[in-house]
Motif scaffolding. Structure first.
Motif, PDB file in Angstrom:
ATOM      1  N   ASP A   1     -31.884 -44.866 -40.588  1.00  0.00           N
ATOM      2  CA  ASP A   1     -33.082 -45.635 -40.927  1.00  0.00           C
ATOM      3  C   ASP A   1     -34.134 -44.752 -41.577  1.00  0.00           C
ATOM      4  O   ASP A   1     -34.265 -43.572 -41.250  1.00  0.00           O
ATOM      5  CB  ASP A   1     -33.706 -46.240 -39.662  1.00  0.00           C
ATOM      6  CG  ASP A   1     -33.073 -47.560 -39.262  1.00  0.00           C
ATOM      7  OD1 ASP A   1     -32.007 -47.910 -39.800  1.00  0.00           O
ATOM      8  OD2 ASP A   1     -33.645 -48.235 -38.380  1.00  0.00           O
ATOM      9  N   THR A   2     -34.912 -45.348 -42.469  1.00  0.00           N
ATOM     10  CA  THR A   2     -36.146 -44.707 -42.901  1.00  0.00           C
ATOM     11  C   THR A   2     -37.145 -44.848 -41.755  1.00  0.00           C
ATOM     12  O   THR A   2     -37.410 -45.955 -41.296  1.00  0.00           O
ATOM     13  CB  THR A   2     -36.713 -45.372 -44.159  1.00  0.00           C
ATOM     14  OG1 THR A   2     -35.784 -45.228 -45.239  1.00  0.00           O
ATOM     15  CG2 THR A   2     -38.040 -44.736 -44.554  1.00  0.00           C
TER      16      THR A   2
ATOM     17  N   VAL B   1     -40.844 -44.695 -40.507  1.00  0.00           N
ATOM     18  CA  VAL B   1     -42.230 -44.753 -40.963  1.00  0.00           C
ATOM     19  C   VAL B   1     -43.128 -44.549 -39.759  1.00  0.00           C
ATOM     20  O   VAL B   1     -43.046 -45.308 -38.784  1.00  0.00           O
ATOM     21  CB  VAL B   1     -42.556 -46.095 -41.645  1.00  0.00           C
ATOM     22  CG1 VAL B   1     -43.994 -46.104 -42.153  1.00  0.00           C
ATOM     23  CG2 VAL B   1     -41.578 -46.371 -42.790  1.00  0.00           C
TER      24      VAL B   1
ATOM     25  N   VAL C   1     -45.033 -47.183 -49.733  1.00  0.00           N
ATOM     26  CA  VAL C   1     -43.864 -46.812 -48.925  1.00  0.00           C
ATOM     27  C   VAL C   1     -42.730 -47.798 -49.186  1.00  0.00           C
ATOM     28  O   VAL C   1     -41.566 -47.400 -49.384  1.00  0.00           O
ATOM     29  CB  VAL C   1     -44.225 -46.762 -47.421  1.00  0.00           C
ATOM     30  CG1 VAL C   1     -42.965 -46.616 -46.575  1.00  0.00           C
ATOM     31  CG2 VAL C   1     -45.175 -45.610 -47.137  1.00  0.00           C
TER      32      VAL C   1
ATOM     33  N   ILE D   1     -38.984 -46.990 -50.722  1.00  0.00           N
ATOM     34  CA  ILE D   1     -37.744 -47.357 -50.025  1.00  0.00           C
ATOM     35  C   ILE D   1     -36.856 -48.203 -50.928  1.00  0.00           C
ATOM     36  O   ILE D   1     -35.652 -47.950 -51.076  1.00  0.00           O
ATOM     37  CB  ILE D   1     -38.053 -48.119 -48.722  1.00  0.00           C
ATOM     38  CG1 ILE D   1     -38.778 -47.210 -47.718  1.00  0.00           C
ATOM     39  CG2 ILE D   1     -36.763 -48.657 -48.102  1.00  0.00           C
ATOM     40  CD1 ILE D   1     -39.297 -47.936 -46.496  1.00  0.00           C
ATOM     41  N   LYS D   2     -37.448 -49.205 -51.553  1.00  0.00           N
ATOM     42  CA  LYS D   2     -36.653 -50.131 -52.370  1.00  0.00           C
ATOM     43  C   LYS D   2     -36.192 -49.510 -53.676  1.00  0.00           C
ATOM     44  O   LYS D   2     -35.265 -50.028 -54.310  1.00  0.00           O
ATOM     45  CB  LYS D   2     -37.460 -51.406 -52.629  1.00  0.00           C
ATOM     46  CG  LYS D   2     -37.690 -52.213 -51.354  1.00  0.00           C
ATOM     47  CD  LYS D   2     -38.144 -53.626 -51.626  1.00  0.00           C
ATOM     48  CE  LYS D   2     -39.538 -53.702 -52.166  1.00  0.00           C
ATOM     49  NZ  LYS D   2     -39.967 -55.107 -52.389  1.00  0.00           N
TER      50      LYS D   2
ATOM     51  N   ASN E   1     -34.775 -46.667 -53.802  1.00  0.00           N
ATOM     52  CA  ASN E   1     -33.612 -45.839 -53.462  1.00  0.00           C
ATOM     53  C   ASN E   1     -33.762 -44.391 -53.898  1.00  0.00           C
ATOM     54  O   ASN E   1     -32.827 -43.787 -54.444  1.00  0.00           O
ATOM     55  CB  ASN E   1     -32.336 -46.444 -54.066  1.00  0.00           C
ATOM     56  CG  ASN E   1     -31.995 -47.804 -53.495  1.00  0.00           C
ATOM     57  OD1 ASN E   1     -32.066 -48.007 -52.274  1.00  0.00           O
ATOM     58  ND2 ASN E   1     -31.653 -48.745 -54.342  1.00  0.00           N
TER      59      ASN E   1
ATOM     60  N   LEU F   1     -35.865 -41.841 -49.502  1.00  0.00           N
ATOM     61  CA  LEU F   1     -36.921 -41.643 -48.506  1.00  0.00           C
ATOM     62  C   LEU F   1     -36.336 -41.740 -47.098  1.00  0.00           C
ATOM     63  O   LEU F   1     -35.774 -42.762 -46.710  1.00  0.00           O
ATOM     64  CB  LEU F   1     -38.029 -42.680 -48.685  1.00  0.00           C
ATOM     65  CG  LEU F   1     -39.239 -42.530 -47.762  1.00  0.00           C
ATOM     66  CD1 LEU F   1     -40.030 -41.277 -48.114  1.00  0.00           C
ATOM     67  CD2 LEU F   1     -40.139 -43.765 -47.843  1.00  0.00           C
TER      68      LEU F   1
ATOM     69  N   MET G   1     -40.389 -56.014 -47.605  1.00  0.00           N
ATOM     70  CA  MET G   1     -39.055 -55.448 -47.410  1.00  0.00           C
ATOM     71  C   MET G   1     -38.004 -56.531 -47.240  1.00  0.00           C
ATOM     72  O   MET G   1     -36.853 -56.376 -47.667  1.00  0.00           O
ATOM     73  CB  MET G   1     -39.045 -54.530 -46.185  1.00  0.00           C
ATOM     74  CG  MET G   1     -39.853 -53.251 -46.317  1.00  0.00           C
ATOM     75  SD  MET G   1     -39.288 -52.205 -47.686  1.00  0.00           S
ATOM     76  CE  MET G   1     -37.564 -51.970 -47.262  1.00  0.00           C
TER      77      MET G   1
ATOM     78  N   GLY H   1     -33.975 -55.614 -46.035  1.00  0.00           N
ATOM     79  CA  GLY H   1     -34.583 -54.299 -46.173  1.00  0.00           C
ATOM     80  C   GLY H   1     -35.019 -53.711 -44.846  1.00  0.00           C
ATOM     81  O   GLY H   1     -34.879 -52.507 -44.611  1.00  0.00           O
TER      82      GLY H   1
ATOM     83  N   ASN I   1     -32.865 -51.442 -42.255  1.00  0.00           N
ATOM     84  CA  ASN I   1     -32.708 -49.996 -42.353  1.00  0.00           C
ATOM     85  C   ASN I   1     -34.035 -49.253 -42.261  1.00  0.00           C
ATOM     86  O   ASN I   1     -34.164 -48.141 -42.758  1.00  0.00           O
ATOM     87  CB  ASN I   1     -32.009 -49.642 -43.669  1.00  0.00           C
ATOM     88  CG  ASN I   1     -30.634 -50.269 -43.774  1.00  0.00           C
ATOM     89  OD1 ASN I   1     -29.814 -50.100 -42.886  1.00  0.00           O
ATOM     90  ND2 ASN I   1     -30.396 -51.008 -44.846  1.00  0.00           N
ATOM     91  N   VAL I   2     -35.017 -49.878 -41.632  1.00  0.00           N
ATOM     92  CA  VAL I   2     -36.345 -49.286 -41.477  1.00  0.00           C
ATOM     93  C   VAL I   2     -36.802 -49.433 -40.037  1.00  0.00           C
ATOM     94  O   VAL I   2     -36.607 -50.487 -39.420  1.00  0.00           O
ATOM     95  CB  VAL I   2     -37.375 -49.974 -42.402  1.00  0.00           C
ATOM     96  CG1 VAL I   2     -38.779 -49.430 -42.153  1.00  0.00           C
ATOM     97  CG2 VAL I   2     -37.000 -49.804 -43.868  1.00  0.00           C
TER      98      VAL I   2
END
Length: 424
Positions: A55-56, A58, A265, A269-270, A272, A275, A318, A322, A325-326
């Protein structure tokens, strides 16, 4: 009890100077290389793996001492109402109440995430060796290695463990000053925004980036690495700046610094760009006076509402796929005292609450080993911290970021066993 004298004016002055200097350096990629400030460069930069599959992460830092007892009110604890006769959150005003805890009504924009199981809270968290000094507590929160000689920031250590080579793998967004949480050997950057990230003075007539690249082309690797890392970050960011960004799914970010930072941010992320970790700040949580009741126009209400709008916009932007994975977590240097003071505020305390948001979060509930607010259960007048904040993040690192042992990031810390996240 009157509000304590704590040097908070110095904190405001310091943070104002930080923002001013940040704007001055906002276009300076050299200043933005947070991981290379006073720490040297690790060979891990050259020999790391190609990609990171977790995961990213934040990290939203709520600066000034967030009052978790207002945001996530312990409505089932009678001592809460005894200690805060003027500012306690009435049971009739909470949302998502379960009889034990209830959310502040200003968090309403996040209610869909809570009801959908993608937003949770953890209460009675804190640091070991608590202090009521903003500066000492912030430093320890970002170093996250109490009792050791480790001086790097924990997000830098986390980034090193991901093995990512991506030039924008670690970003402190919204302020061009190097973030302590990223200090260390990994190559990370701080940027005021995606669109303003460039070398100071760069123009068609002054190709500073090209000159820098040529200057270090034949330099020894140890000397060339910072400049080459800066060049790589600038190069990776250039395509993003070339295309105007429109948030997806009708997301509307508030016109605040936090809203702008979270939008960028999401943009990273989107896009690619690889991050793996991002740090974002939100200030003005040092409420010694005028915290207010739970209605619009009151200080705590308005602050919580602004944060909620920004987080809700980020989640909408997201989208469900999206957000799978965050993981976003909130931290703060300390909580506030249990008892309100004579200025209808709360002074520096200890135990606090964290929010966790993401597709892998098992949300819709408050996780806590609740110590109660009975006078005999308090830690010098504060909510006792029964869970180390690092243990909470440690569970995320293991289940969502693919980490094994945590010692490289959080020395001698075991992950929490709340089950607050599903394994990837």
């Amino acid at each position: 009890m009157e509000a304590e004298i704590c040097g908070c004016d110095e904190l405001k002055s310091s943070m104002s100077r930080r923002r001013l200097l940040g704007r001055t350096l906002a276009v300076g990629a050299g200043a933005a290389l947070t991981g290379l400030v006073s720490e040297g460069l690790s060979t891990q930069l050259a020999f790391a793996a190609e990609a990171y599959a977790g995961d990213t992460l934040v990290v939203l830092s709520l600066r000034g001492g967030f009052d978790g007892l207002s945001a996530i009110a312990p409505i089932g604890d009678p001592d809460y109402y005894k200690a805060r006769p003027g500012i306690a959150l009435p049971k009739s005003q909470v949302i998502a109440g379960d009889g034990t805890f209830g959310l502040h009504p200003a968090l309403a924009p996040l209610l869909p995430m809570w009801s959908g199981g993608n937003l949770a809270a953890v209460h009675a968290v804190g640091q070991p060796n608590p202090t009521r000094s903003h500066f000492a507590a912030m430093e320890e929160m970002e170093r996250a290695a109490a009792g050791t000689s480790v001086r790097s920031g924990w997000l830098d250590r986390m980034l090193g463990m991901t093995g990512s080579k991506a030039p924008l793998a670690g970003v402190a967004m919204g302020d061009a000053m190097p973030a302590r949480i990223f200090s260390g050997p990994s190559a990370d950057v701080s940027m005021a925004s995606v669109d303003k990230f460039m070398l100071a003075g760069e123009s068609a007539k002054r190709p500073i980036a090209a000159a820098l690249r040529k200057m270090y082309a034949d330099a020894p690797p140890l000397l060339a690495a910072p400049a080459l890392a800066a060049d790589a970050a600038l190069t990776a960011n250039t395509p993003l700046k070339a295309v105007a960004y429109t948030p997806a799914n009708g997301a509307v970010y508030p016109a605040t610094e936090l809203g702008a930072a979270l939008k960028d941010v999401a943009r990273l992320i989107k896009s690619n760009v690889g991050l793996a970790a991002a740090a974002v700040d939100s200030g003005d949580w040092d409420m010694h006076e005028g915290l207010g009741t739970a209605v619009k126009g009151q200080r705590m209400y308005d602050n919580l509402y602004e944060v909620s709008l920004a987080l809700a916009a980020f989640a909408a932007d997201m989208g469900p796929d999206g957000m799978k994975n965050v993981t976003l977590v909130t931290i703060s240097e300390f909580g506030r005292r249990v008892a309100e003071n004579g200025s209808r505020g709360v002074d520096h305390g200890h135990g606090n609450a964290m929010l966790l948001m993401g597709g892998g979060v098992r949300g819709g509930k408050v996780y806590a080993a609740w110590p109660t607010l009975a006078p005999g259960a308090l830690a010098d007048g504060d909510l006792a911290a029964t869970t180390d904040y690092r243990a909470v993040i440690g569970e995320i690192l293991q289940k969502r970021c693919g980490f094994g042992a945590l010692d490289e990031v959080f020395p001698s810390i075991a992950p929490s066993d709340f089950g607050l996240a599903a394994a990837r």
